[in-house]
Design an enzyme around this catalytic site. Structure first.
Site, short mmCIF file in Angstrom:
data_model
loop_
_atom_site.label_atom_id
_atom_site.label_comp_id
_atom_site.label_asym_id
_atom_site.label_seq_id
_atom_site.Cartn_x
_atom_site.Cartn_y
_atom_site.Cartn_z
N GLU A 214 38.49 43.63 50.46
CA GLU A 214 39.71 44.35 50.80
C GLU A 214 40.14 43.80 52.26
OE1 GLU A 214 40.04 48.55 50.11
OE2 GLU A 214 39.93 47.99 47.95
N GLU A 339 36.85 46.32 41.27
CA GLU A 339 36.99 47.94 41.61
C GLU A 339 38.24 48.45 40.61
OE1 GLU A 339 36.94 49.67 45.72
OE2 GLU A 339 35.83 48.03 46.47
#
Ligand code: AHR
Length: 539
Positions: A214, A339
């Site tokens: 991220e 994810e």
């Protein structure tokens, strides 16, 4: 409420697009699924059934790791019950150590004699939930579980390790060293000798490496251009020691196409060949709960709302695939959804220190089924996926605390769906209506969804019935072969809120169901709020 009233039967045109309309005939079944076996989409990579384990809440400490001296049955410190269950679902790959934690982690903290490893504040200590939690390994990372322990866990369950490197705080040299520590043969480098001295003479041969996590957020707040430059720097000329390293770039948050487009443009601005350094492009998508946001206490409208949000995964895959293809015309880079899952509000944790330690109900099981079916249907685009997270966290397969351990409904979905691994993904053309409008929103959730895979003469079909109330009688037609015999297994519960607890570990479990052949196909009644797997032997 009557199903026919509540559903809008749209007379979908999907059959027409497949050129199969002629096969339709008057019938009693309420729905139909056509499966042509002669036009496979691609091989379903076992890695679509991957997992994610971060140093957060109760995932590592009290989840995977109990320690060698624990009274909890363990294999070198790793919870035995977990290992046994992971083998049952043929877990192919596990991502570690994060998540946001990865970009604060120094892998050197987690090697060498355990008693001498440093204690550090865990990345998540700043979370307001953790500030109210008691002190412990969830707040102050003891580094007892490091690279050797994680790779041994992978060896025990037969999975490949997927390590995420710290791009925010460490250097490219630190990354090279971590690869060296994991992959160099003993006797060849100092780091390999350190690994061997810790008891692991054979290299771990780690293939999958995440380059940050991220990076648009907790992993450094980069712009896509800045991240592309870091990616190039970290991945240039890394020795793999005979292992073909597969680098996974930190991809978008949900539908952020701008991140995808700008990264691909900057990565390749001087040299298109650099696409070859990118094995996968990581997409993260969590579906969040509407209404109260509680994991267990939700309304029927909340049920439909969240299931519908889960199906957004399908369009996310298509959209990012399209954006990647603007530069990567040959589509050599695949998507890695590392994810995914449902993210509910706090309040159902089994332990106060287990950040995001939510309960999983039948609703989460259906989300798992819907999502895995989407991955199967995009077997040509998605190379890996990792449900977040393995244990005591978001969308977990297991809950554990001290000597208590229970499998959630999600585990049972993974166990049923393991049969798809390695098969040829087949098109599944459902002819069925959408669930009627709910919560003032128009209908867009299909009443049935699923996927199919072919393994020689065996066809595996998985079907999710999203209706909270109604079974759906469905005609299953296999095009290109007759069905010789069939068996079935189902996960269903009369209460959509049903879930397993330490006190009631068998509240939601799978059971065998009889399957009725009809002509060259079959007719099956998929119960309300259920996930079914049919195994068809083809003539
Ligand atoms: O899974 C929990 C967190 O969600 C991960 O650490 C992060 O990558 C994501 O935002």
């Amino acid at each position: 409420m009557n199903m026919l009233k509540r559903r809008q039967f749209l007379k979908t045109t999907v059959l027409a697009t497949a050129g199969l309309v002629a096969a339709r005939s008057a019938r009693a079944a309420e729905a139909r699924v056509e499966i042509p076996i002669y036009d496979p989409i691609g091989t379903i990579s076992p890695d679509l059934y991957g997992h994610f384990a971060e140093h957060i809440g109760g995932v590592i400490y009290d989840g995977i790791w109990v320690g060698e001296n624990s009274k909890v049955p363990n294999l070198g410190g790793i919870r035995t019950a977990l290992v046994e269950h992971m083998r049952r679902i043929k877990a192919p790959v596990v991502r570690w150590p994060g998540g946001c934690f990865a970009d604060s982690y120094n892998w050197r903290d987690g090697i060498g004699p355990r008693a001498q490893r440093p204690r550090r504040p865990n990345f998540w200590i700043v979370d307001s939930w953790m500030q109210g939690a008691p002190d412990g390994p969830q707040k102050f990372e003891p580094n007892e579980f490091g690279t050797n322990e994680f790779c041994r866990f992978c060896q025990l369950i037969g999975a490949q390790p997927y390590l995420a490197t710290n791009l925010r705080g460490n250097t490219a040299r630190d990354f090279d060293d971590w690869v060296d520590y994991c992959n160099a043969p003993a006797g060849k480098t100092t780091l390999a000798d350190q690994r061997a001295a810790a008891g692991d003479r054979d290299p771990f041969r780690v293939r999958f490496w995440g380059i940050g996590n991220e990076s648009w957020g907790c992993g450094g707040n980069f712009t896509p251009e800045e991240y592309a430059m870091e990616f190039r720097r970290f991945t240039a000329w890394v020795p793999g020691f005979g292992v073909p390293l597969a680098f996974i770039g930190s991809g978008p948050n949900g539908g952020d196409l701008d991140w995808t487009r700008r990264f691909f443009a900057r990565l390749t601005e001087r040299d298109r060949g650099l696409l070859g350094t990118l094995y996968g492009w990581a997409l993260h998508y969590y579906c969040g709960t509407s209404g109260k946001g509680d994991a267990v206490d939700f309304t029927v409208d909340d049920w439909y709302d969240l299931l519908e949000k889960a199906t957004v995964m399908d369009s996310l895959i298509r959209l990012h695939w399209g954006a990647m293809g603007e530069i990567d015309r040959a589509h050599r880079v695949k998507l890695v959804v590392d994810e995914w899952g449902a993210w509910h509000h706090a309040g159902t944790e089994i332990n106060r220190a287990f950040l995001f330690g939510q309960m999983s109900t039948m609703r989460d099981a259906l989300i798992a089924g819907l999502t895995l079916d989407i991955f199967n249907r995009h077997a040509d685009k998605v190379a890996m996926a990792n449900v977040a997270q393995l244990i005591n966290n978001l969308h977990s397969l297991f809950l554990a605390h001290e000597d208590r351990f229970v499998a959630t409904p999600n585990f049972h979905v993974f166990e049923m769906y393991a049969a798809h691994q390695g098969g040829q993904s087949l098109r599944t053309e459902f002819s069925v209506g959408n669930i009627g409008a709910h919560g003032g929103k128009p209908a867009s959730l299909p009443a049935l969804a699923g996927s199919a895979s072919l393994h020689d003469r065996r066809l595996v079909l998985t079907v999710v019935n999203t209706s909270a109330t109604d079974a759906v009688e469905t005609e299953v037609a296999v095009r290109g072969a007759a069905v010789k015999s069939a068996t079935g297994r189902v996960l269903a519960a009369s209460d959509i809120h049903a879930h397993n607890t330490f006190a009631e570990p068998q509240a939601v479990v799978t059971q065998d169901v009889a399957v009725k052949l009809s002509g060259t196909g079959l007719v099956h009644r998929f119960p309300a709020a259920s996930i079914t797997r049919l195994d068809l032997e083809l003539a």
